[in-house]
Structure formats: C-alpha cells, structure tokens
Design a protein around this motif. Structure first.
Motif, mmCIF file in Angstrom:
data_model
loop_
_atom_site.group_PDB
_atom_site.id
_atom_site.type_symbol
_atom_site.label_atom_id
_atom_site.label_comp_id
_atom_site.label_asym_id
_atom_site.label_seq_id
_atom_site.Cartn_x
_atom_site.Cartn_y
_atom_site.Cartn_z
ATOM 1 N N UNK A 179 -32.252 -67.685 -50.399
ATOM 2 C CA UNK A 179 -31.746 -67.236 -51.703
ATOM 3 C C UNK A 179 -30.703 -68.202 -52.242
ATOM 4 N N UNK A 180 -29.843 -68.727 -51.354
ATOM 5 C CA UNK A 180 -28.831 -69.690 -51.782
ATOM 6 C C UNK A 180 -29.481 -70.964 -52.320
ATOM 7 N N UNK A 181 -30.552 -71.398 -51.661
ATOM 8 C CA UNK A 181 -31.260 -72.589 -52.145
ATOM 9 C C UNK A 181 -31.880 -72.333 -53.514
ATOM 10 N N UNK A 182 -32.446 -71.125 -53.728
ATOM 11 C CA UNK A 182 -33.011 -70.778 -55.037
ATOM 12 C C UNK A 182 -31.914 -70.730 -56.104
ATOM 13 N N UNK A 183 -30.749 -70.222 -55.746
ATOM 14 C CA UNK A 183 -29.642 -70.168 -56.705
ATOM 15 C C UNK A 183 -29.231 -71.577 -57.124
ATOM 16 N N UNK A 184 -29.147 -72.476 -56.159
ATOM 17 C CA UNK A 184 -28.779 -73.861 -56.488
ATOM 18 C C UNK A 184 -29.837 -74.498 -57.389
ATOM 19 N N UNK A 185 -31.114 -74.257 -57.065
ATOM 20 C CA UNK A 185 -32.191 -74.796 -57.894
ATOM 21 C C UNK A 185 -32.116 -74.244 -59.315
ATOM 22 N N UNK A 186 -31.907 -72.927 -59.437
ATOM 23 C CA UNK A 186 -31.805 -72.313 -60.772
ATOM 24 C C UNK A 186 -30.592 -72.842 -61.530
ATOM 25 N N UNK A 187 -29.486 -73.094 -60.819
ATOM 26 C CA UNK A 187 -28.279 -73.611 -61.491
ATOM 27 C C UNK A 187 -28.544 -74.994 -62.078
ATOM 28 N N UNK A 188 -29.186 -75.859 -61.308
ATOM 29 C CA UNK A 188 -29.516 -77.189 -61.826
ATOM 30 C C UNK A 188 -30.482 -77.092 -63.011
#
Length: 238
Positions: free
Chosen positions: A181-190
């Motif tokens: 989930x943290x990796x998805x959040x970082x991807x969505x932020x970028x």
C-alpha cells in the motif's frame, strides 16, 4: 573394619540440604517440609574430599516408598578405594560396599526419615580420597504423575506455539500489505504531482495565447477604423 552406626550430628548434611533445592517426596512426611520447585524428587551431584582416617556422612530425607539411588566414584587418592554404607533412620546398616573404586546403591525406603550415606576412609592412614557423588531420591508414583503433567504442559505449549506462529504469519502478511500500500501511495503521489505540473504549464500557455489574441484583435480593429483627417492634397477632410 568397624563401621559406626551411631548418629553423627556434625556430619549431617543439613547445610547441603539448605543450599540445594528441596521437595516434598509424596507420601506422609509430617516431620519434614520439602519444596524442590514442585519436582517429584531430589537430585544432588557434588564432590567431597574424605581425609585419611576419617569418615564423611550425608543425610537425605526420603518418604516411605521412595527410591534411593546413590552412585559414586573415587577420582584420586591412594589406591582409590573406599567403604560405602547406607544407614536407615533407625541407624541400621542396610547396604555396605567395602573397598570400592566406584559403584552404586539402589534402595526402596520402607519408612520415611533421614537416610545416611557414609564414605569411610578410616582404613587409609595416609591418603585422602576425592569422591564424586550422585544422589537421586524420588517417589515412582509422583514421578509418573509429574511426567504426565509435563507432557500435558508440553502439549499446551505446542498449541500455544502454533497459535503464536499463526499470529506471526498474520503479522507478516499485514506488514507485506502495508508495504504494498505504501508503494501504491508513492506511485499515486508522483502521478498526481506530474498531472498537476502538466495542467499548470498548459494553463499558463493557454492564458498567454488568450492575452496575445486579445491584444492582436484590438490592434486589428483599431487599424480597420483608423480614418485619416487630411486629404492627399493636404487639405482637411470634411
């Protein structure tokens, strides 16, 4: 050789009994109070030095029906032989091992009380003996009950360990899910940051185009409605 069967108060192994664990050995022991960490028996292992011409005795309390086991070995000193006797609470010799380098005594206590284990070195006038001693006292019925309790506790521990393993597996899965989930959040932020930058630059470009177009239209309209006030002959236009 004459072996004394009289009680030896100074040789009673009371200090040793106080320094080691104590246990109530089952059966009826109104005169003794044991507490060997809830174990169904006692176990002592030590070394003693029996001086030349002397005798050392130790006392072990036992319940009626308890098994007494004594194992010894002379480690060094002279011919490495010693006399060993077991004396019951009535001060009667019930086992005698003469001139032994090593050996063992097994006895079932027919009465409760204090049993003496004596190591006699009176026959040796010059050499002392270093003796290794191992003493075990237990009640078979209590020992069987203790083993069953241990097996029950072991089964409970295994079940508890299995439950803990399941909890640990669940925790690992939760950690894995959180990492994903943290990796998805970082991807969505970028992605959001990139879209915001694209929209901002495109909006600025469109604003510039609109402003330039408005200025150009004003300039063109003013050119269309510009009327000269003088004629080609330099006369004022009417």
């Amino acid at each position: 050789m004459a072996i004394s069967t009289k009680p030896l108060p100074l040789l009673y192994f009371l200090c040793f009994l106080q320094m080691t664990s104590s246990e109530k050995l089952g059966g009826s022991l109104p005169d003794f109070e044991f507490d060997f960490d809830a174990l169904p028996g006692t176990q002592h292992e030590f070394k003693i030095f029996v001086k030349a011409g002397e005798e050392e005795c130790f006392v072990q309390k036992a319940a009626q029906g308890a098994n007494l086991h004594v194992q010894f070995e002379v480690l060094r000193g002279g011919d490495r032989t010693i006399n060993v006797v077991l004396i019951d609470p009535n001060y009667q010799i019930i086992h005698h091992l003469p001139y032994q380098t090593d050996g063992k005594i097994d006895h079932v206590a027919v009465m409760y009380g204090a049993y003496q284990f004596c190591f006699d070195n009176t026959v040796s006038k010059l050499a002392g003996k270093l003796v290794y001693i191992y003493i075990v006292t237990y009640v078979p019925e209590e020992w069987t009950k203790y083993v069953k309790e241990i097996e029950s506790v072991s089964a409970s521990v295994l079940n508890f360990t299995g439950a803990l393993a399941g909890v640990q597996t669940s925790i690992e899965q939760v950690k894995l899910h959180q990492t994903e989930s943290r990796m998805h959040v970082i991807k969505d932020w970028y992605l959001v940051t990139g879209n915001n930058r694209y929209i901002m630059y495109w909006s600025i470009f469109q604003i510039c185009v609109v402003i330039f177009t408005a200025i150009f239209q004003v300039f063109c309209l003013r050119r269309l409605f510009r009327v000269p006030t003088m004629t080609p002959t330099s006369k004022p236009r009417a």
